[in-house]
Motif scaffolding. Structure first.
Motif, PDB file in Angstrom:
ATOM      1  N   GLY A 145      68.841  34.446  69.148  1.00  0.00           N
ATOM      2  CA  GLY A 145      69.790  33.465  68.633  1.00  0.00           C
ATOM      3  C   GLY A 145      69.198  32.070  68.662  1.00  0.00           C
ATOM      4  O   GLY A 145      68.087  31.841  69.146  1.00  0.00           O
ATOM      5  N   GLY A 146      69.960  31.115  68.146  1.00  0.00           N
ATOM      6  CA  GLY A 146      69.494  29.733  68.108  1.00  0.00           C
ATOM      7  C   GLY A 146      70.627  28.799  67.777  1.00  0.00           C
ATOM      8  O   GLY A 146      71.794  29.190  67.715  1.00  0.00           O
ATOM      9  N   SER A 147      70.284  27.557  67.541  1.00  0.00           N
ATOM     10  CA  SER A 147      71.323  26.565  67.276  1.00  0.00           C
ATOM     11  C   SER A 147      71.708  26.584  65.799  1.00  0.00           C
ATOM     12  O   SER A 147      70.856  26.627  64.917  1.00  0.00           O
ATOM     13  CB  SER A 147      70.847  25.175  67.685  1.00  0.00           C
ATOM     14  N   GLN A 148      72.997  26.578  65.578  1.00  0.00           N
ATOM     15  CA  GLN A 148      73.532  26.573  64.228  1.00  0.00           C
ATOM     16  C   GLN A 148      73.919  25.153  63.863  1.00  0.00           C
ATOM     17  O   GLN A 148      74.736  24.534  64.538  1.00  0.00           O
ATOM     18  CB  GLN A 148      74.754  27.488  64.145  1.00  0.00           C
ATOM     19  N   ARG A 149      73.313  24.644  62.801  1.00  0.00           N
ATOM     20  CA  ARG A 149      73.658  23.296  62.335  1.00  0.00           C
ATOM     21  C   ARG A 149      74.921  23.392  61.490  1.00  0.00           C
ATOM     22  O   ARG A 149      75.038  24.262  60.621  1.00  0.00           O
ATOM     23  CB  ARG A 149      72.510  22.730  61.515  1.00  0.00           C
ATOM     24  N   ARG A 150      75.841  22.468  61.737  1.00  0.00           N
ATOM     25  CA  ARG A 150      77.123  22.528  61.040  1.00  0.00           C
ATOM     26  C   ARG A 150      77.442  21.223  60.324  1.00  0.00           C
ATOM     27  O   ARG A 150      78.580  20.820  60.233  1.00  0.00           O
ATOM     28  CB  ARG A 150      78.226  22.861  62.039  1.00  0.00           C
ATOM     29  N   GLY A 151      76.438  20.537  59.872  1.00  0.00           N
ATOM     30  CA  GLY A 151      76.660  19.295  59.158  1.00  0.00           C
ATOM     31  C   GLY A 151      76.909  18.151  60.127  1.00  0.00           C
ATOM     32  O   GLY A 151      76.113  17.895  61.017  1.00  0.00           O
ATOM     33  N   THR A 152      78.025  17.466  59.955  1.00  0.00           N
ATOM     34  CA  THR A 152      78.319  16.329  60.828  1.00  0.00           C
ATOM     35  C   THR A 152      78.899  16.752  62.170  1.00  0.00           C
ATOM     36  O   THR A 152      78.975  15.951  63.089  1.00  0.00           O
ATOM     37  CB  THR A 152      79.309  15.382  60.144  1.00  0.00           C
ATOM     38  N   ILE A 153      79.300  18.013  62.280  1.00  0.00           N
ATOM     39  CA  ILE A 153      79.840  18.519  63.544  1.00  0.00           C
ATOM     40  C   ILE A 153      78.671  18.842  64.478  1.00  0.00           C
ATOM     41  O   ILE A 153      77.552  19.109  64.033  1.00  0.00           O
ATOM     42  CB  ILE A 153      80.693  19.776  63.297  1.00  0.00           C
ATOM     43  N   LYS A 154      78.946  18.810  65.757  1.00  0.00           N
ATOM     44  CA  LYS A 154      77.918  19.072  66.761  1.00  0.00           C
ATOM     45  C   LYS A 154      77.362  20.495  66.634  1.00  0.00           C
ATOM     46  O   LYS A 154      78.097  21.426  66.305  1.00  0.00           O
ATOM     47  CB  LYS A 154      78.562  18.886  68.132  1.00  0.00           C
ATOM     48  N   GLU A 155      76.062  20.641  66.889  1.00  0.00           N
ATOM     49  CA  GLU A 155      75.437  21.961  66.848  1.00  0.00           C
ATOM     50  C   GLU A 155      75.991  22.847  67.960  1.00  0.00           C
ATOM     51  O   GLU A 155      76.403  22.361  69.004  1.00  0.00           O
ATOM     52  CB  GLU A 155      73.928  21.839  67.030  1.00  0.00           C
ATOM     53  N   LYS A 156      75.935  24.174  67.726  1.00  0.00           N
ATOM     54  CA  LYS A 156      76.313  25.102  68.780  1.00  0.00           C
ATOM     55  C   LYS A 156      75.420  26.331  68.703  1.00  0.00           C
ATOM     56  O   LYS A 156      74.804  26.597  67.672  1.00  0.00           O
ATOM     57  CB  LYS A 156      77.776  25.496  68.673  1.00  0.00           C
ATOM     58  N   PHE A 157      75.386  27.078  69.791  1.00  0.00           N
ATOM     59  CA  PHE A 157      74.556  28.274  69.838  1.00  0.00           C
ATOM     60  C   PHE A 157      75.206  29.376  69.018  1.00  0.00           C
ATOM     61  O   PHE A 157      76.411  29.575  69.054  1.00  0.00           O
ATOM     62  CB  PHE A 157      74.371  28.741  71.285  1.00  0.00           C
ATOM     63  N   SER A 158      74.365  30.096  68.295  1.00  0.00           N
ATOM     64  CA  SER A 158      74.844  31.210  67.494  1.00  0.00           C
ATOM     65  C   SER A 158      73.900  32.386  67.700  1.00  0.00           C
ATOM     66  O   SER A 158      72.681  32.207  67.771  1.00  0.00           O
ATOM     67  CB  SER A 158      74.878  30.811  66.024  1.00  0.00           C
ATOM     68  N   THR A 159      74.462  33.564  67.815  1.00  0.00           N
ATOM     69  CA  THR A 159      73.634  34.747  68.019  1.00  0.00           C
ATOM     70  C   THR A 159      73.033  35.202  66.693  1.00  0.00           C
ATOM     71  O   THR A 159      73.534  34.878  65.621  1.00  0.00           O
ATOM     72  CB  THR A 159      74.460  35.899  68.624  1.00  0.00           C
ATOM     73  N   SER A 160      71.981  35.984  66.784  1.00  0.00           N
ATOM     74  CA  SER A 160      71.352  36.505  65.573  1.00  0.00           C
ATOM     75  C   SER A 160      72.113  37.748  65.116  1.00  0.00           C
ATOM     76  O   SER A 160      73.051  38.200  65.760  1.00  0.00           O
ATOM     77  CB  SER A 160      69.889  36.853  65.840  1.00  0.00           C
ATOM     78  N   GLY A 161      71.666  38.319  64.019  1.00  0.00           N
ATOM     79  CA  GLY A 161      72.296  39.530  63.520  1.00  0.00           C
ATOM     80  C   GLY A 161      71.990  40.717  64.413  1.00  0.00           C
ATOM     81  O   GLY A 161      70.982  40.765  65.105  1.00  0.00           O
ATOM     82  N   GLY A 162      72.856  41.710  64.387  1.00  0.00           N
ATOM     83  CA  GLY A 162      72.686  42.873  65.248  1.00  0.00           C
ATOM     84  C   GLY A 162      72.081  44.076  64.557  1.00  0.00           C
ATOM     85  O   GLY A 162      71.635  45.010  65.223  1.00  0.00           O
ATOM     86  N   SER A 163      72.041  44.086  63.239  1.00  0.00           N
ATOM     87  CA  SER A 163      71.551  45.272  62.549  1.00  0.00           C
ATOM     88  C   SER A 163      70.043  45.446  62.692  1.00  0.00           C
ATOM     89  O   SER A 163      69.543  46.574  62.735  1.00  0.00           O
ATOM     90  CB  SER A 163      71.938  45.233  61.073  1.00  0.00           C
ATOM     91  N   ILE A 164      69.317  44.350  62.770  1.00  0.00           N
ATOM     92  CA  ILE A 164      67.856  44.443  62.885  1.00  0.00           C
ATOM     93  C   ILE A 164      67.451  45.054  64.229  1.00  0.00           C
ATOM     94  O   ILE A 164      66.699  46.036  64.260  1.00  0.00           O
ATOM     95  CB  ILE A 164      67.196  43.070  62.654  1.00  0.00           C
ATOM     96  N   PRO A 165      67.922  44.533  65.380  1.00  0.00           N
ATOM     97  CA  PRO A 165      67.538  45.193  66.632  1.00  0.00           C
ATOM     98  C   PRO A 165      68.083  46.610  66.747  1.00  0.00           C
ATOM     99  O   PRO A 165      67.411  47.483  67.300  1.00  0.00           O
ATOM    100  CB  PRO A 165      68.111  44.298  67.725  1.00  0.00           C
ATOM    101  N   ARG A 166      69.250  46.873  66.189  1.00  0.00           N
ATOM    102  CA  ARG A 166      69.804  48.230  66.232  1.00  0.00           C
ATOM    103  C   ARG A 166      68.914  49.193  65.455  1.00  0.00           C
ATOM    104  O   ARG A 166      68.613  50.292  65.932  1.00  0.00           O
ATOM    105  CB  ARG A 166      71.221  48.238  65.660  1.00  0.00           C
ATOM    106  N   HIS A 167      68.471  48.779  64.291  1.00  0.00           N
ATOM    107  CA  HIS A 167      67.592  49.616  63.475  1.00  0.00           C
ATOM    108  C   HIS A 167      66.250  49.827  64.168  1.00  0.00           C
ATOM    109  O   HIS A 167      65.694  50.931  64.148  1.00  0.00           O
ATOM    110  CB  HIS A 167      67.399  48.964  62.101  1.00  0.00           C
TER     111      HIS A 167
END
Length: 176
Positions: free
Chosen positions: A110-132
């Motif tokens: 995961g990493g930081s998700q930029r949301r424009g003028t709103i403060k950044e927050k942590f977001s997880t990555s997708g789950g299908s890639i590690p599951r596969h």
């Protein structure tokens, strides 16, 4: 208060002959086996990714050239072999930690998700890639489902042997 001096022990006499402890698993030259922990992560991941690609046991999914790795990413990875690199990194992580599942891998990548003028927050990555990747590594007998109450995946004996042999090749190449 009375102090008891009778408990003071005199130092033990050193024995003249000390016998070194010898294990049956140590070769005659005294060099023990090399594990994944003994080599740099970057070297190991690139070598194991090349091994996965060369053996042909792991096949790329059809969507591997189109998919983003997380919702906070804008583009797909540039490297055409990114799937093998991610699989090698996941195999190394399972070797080192054990009992890791899809949720743990989502947090790791995961990493930081930029949301424009709103403060950044942590977001997880997708789950299908590690599951596969987990399913493919299980088919190759590198990892298996863990029996612990925590769940997740752990490394098998054959998987540990394969990863340690790749690490041994890297260590030998570094020494030369």
């Amino acid at each position: 208060l009375q102090l008891s001096l009778s408990r003071v022990q005199e130092p033990r006499a050193q024995t003249a002959m000390t016998v070194p402890r010898v294990s049956n698993n140590v070769p005659e030259d005294g060099v023990c086996g090399v594990t994944v922990k003994d080599v740099p992560a970057n070297d190991f991941i690139t070598a194991y990714a090349a091994h996965l690609k060369r053996t042909g046991k792991m096949e790329l999914p059809k969507w591997s050239d189109l998919v983003k790795t997380a919702k906070f990413k804008e583009l797909a990875p540039y490297d055409p072999d990114w799937y093998y690199v991610r699989a090698a990194a996941i195999a190394r992580r399972v070797y080192l930690r054990g009992d890791v599942g899809v949720g743990a891998m989502r947090k790791i990548y995961g990493g930081s998700q930029r949301r424009g003028t709103i403060k950044e927050k942590f977001s997880t990555s997708g789950g299908s890639i590690p599951r596969h990747i987990f399913h493919q590594l299980e088919a190759m007998k590198i990892i298996e489902k863990s029996d612990s109450s925590k769940g997740g995946r752990r490394i098998t004996e054959t998987g540990q042997r394969d990863l340690d042999s790749i690490a041994g090749q890297i260590k030998q190449a570094q020494e030369e």
